[in-house]
Design an enzyme around this catalytic site. Sequence first.
Site, PDB file in Angstrom:
ATOM      1  N   HIS A 109       6.793  28.627  57.526  1.00  0.00           N
ATOM      2  CA  HIS A 109       8.205  28.238  57.673  1.00  0.00           C
ATOM      3  C   HIS A 109       8.661  27.301  56.549  1.00  0.00           C
ATOM      4  CE1 HIS A 109       8.270  29.263  62.279  1.00  0.00           C
ATOM      5  NE2 HIS A 109       8.265  30.331  61.497  1.00  0.00           N
ATOM      6  N   CYS A 123      21.131  30.285  43.635  1.00  0.00           N
ATOM      7  CA  CYS A 123      20.263  30.868  42.600  1.00  0.00           C
ATOM      8  C   CYS A 123      18.783  30.745  42.926  1.00  0.00           C
ATOM      9  CB  CYS A 123      20.565  30.264  41.228  1.00  0.00           C
ATOM     10  SG  CYS A 123      19.956  28.575  41.031  1.00  0.00           S
ATOM     11  N   GLY A 176      -0.486  23.594  69.890  1.00  0.00           N
ATOM     12  CA  GLY A 176       0.762  22.829  69.885  1.00  0.00           C
ATOM     13  C   GLY A 176       1.989  23.633  69.525  1.00  0.00           C
ATOM     14  N   ASN A 222      -2.686  23.334  74.176  1.00  0.00           N
ATOM     15  CA  ASN A 222      -1.272  22.953  74.255  1.00  0.00           C
ATOM     16  C   ASN A 222      -1.047  21.991  75.419  1.00  0.00           C
ATOM     17  OD1 ASN A 222       1.130  23.825  72.652  1.00  0.00           O
ATOM     18  ND2 ASN A 222       2.002  24.114  74.681  1.00  0.00           N
ATOM     19  N   CYS A 247      23.669  25.818  38.829  1.00  0.00           N
ATOM     20  CA  CYS A 247      24.782  26.709  39.170  1.00  0.00           C
ATOM     21  C   CYS A 247      25.796  26.068  40.117  1.00  0.00           C
ATOM     22  CB  CYS A 247      24.241  28.007  39.783  1.00  0.00           C
ATOM     23  SG  CYS A 247      23.740  27.825  41.498  1.00  0.00           S
TER      24      CYS A 247
END
Length: 244
Positions: free
Chosen positions: A117, A128, A185, A211, A148
């Site tokens: 990610h 750009c 997690g 988790n 730009c």
Amino acid sequence: MFSEKLLMRLKHAVSLCALTGAGISAESGVPTFRGKDGLWEKHRVEDLATFSALKKDPELFWKFYGWRRKLLKDVQPNLGHYALVDIERMYEDFTLITQNVDNLHHLAGNRKVLEIHGNIMRTRCSECGTVIDDPNDYSGVLPKCEKCSGLQRPDVVLFGENLDEKLLRKAQESSAGCEIFFSIGTSAVVEPAASLPYLAKANGAYIVEINAEETPLSSHADETIIGQAGKILPQLVMTIERIR
Ligand code: BJW
Ligand code: ZN
């Protein structure tokens, strides 16, 4: 805490894969996305990390990302991150796939990290594509590209955007090729990351979830260990040291 089956697998395995999510950084003080801690100035964090939030209200979007970047400058990896560095040293082939953009796995010392990610510490021009590795802090003025004049944005993958193709392919190959796959997690709902444990399972891997609560993956995993990653992962490392 760990089953006999897992111990046997850990003893003989060559190739391991771990997918991490926001939960592994929670004990470092980094807020997660979903659940009771997923709020920032009354906005749902998961609603702000979207392409439509960037388009609709770039100032709010940048205020949120500027705040998160600043917060991360004072944050350190925790025992869960460090345990994954130990595991990388213990196995010939260990791939760490992270959904986190917080850079903490790199800071802890893992070398083979697939940041699927992106990384919040980089900025990218939305026009750009020019990438800036060490951008200035957000000062309240929308950051523009020097080349730009396009609007800059954090170099992360927002909802509705494609992941980097090469990174995703590497993550899929590692998942499909590993003997044990850890999901750590993560609420295990955001695609395409959420499909990786199923890909691993379809190719014969043993799936272990670590988790704080059950997730949609729990009923498909070979074992789910409920608790804090910063406590369970160091115990996993001690167990591996004992049996190998
Ligand atoms: C602890 C703990 C402790 C706490 N110890 N545990 C197929 C089907 C349906 C939808 C889709 C689909 N394919 C694509 C989509 C759309 C979308 C999607 O998945 N939506 C679902 C929600 C339904 N996916 C996308 O848009 C992706 N793009 C894509 O696929 O492009 C092609 C395409 C586009 C459009 C349509 C179809 C195809 C891109 C996804 C990008 C996600 N980006 C974000 C933001 C990144 C930047 C940033 O950080 O700001 O990534 S969103 C956010 O969610 C972030 C996270 O990486 C990600 C996952 O969250 P995570 O890590 O799981 O965090 P939490 O908070 O949810 O969970 C933490 C867990 O830890 C909890 O369970 C706690 O209990 C636990 N925990 N403390 C252990 N101490
Ligand atoms: Zn530009």
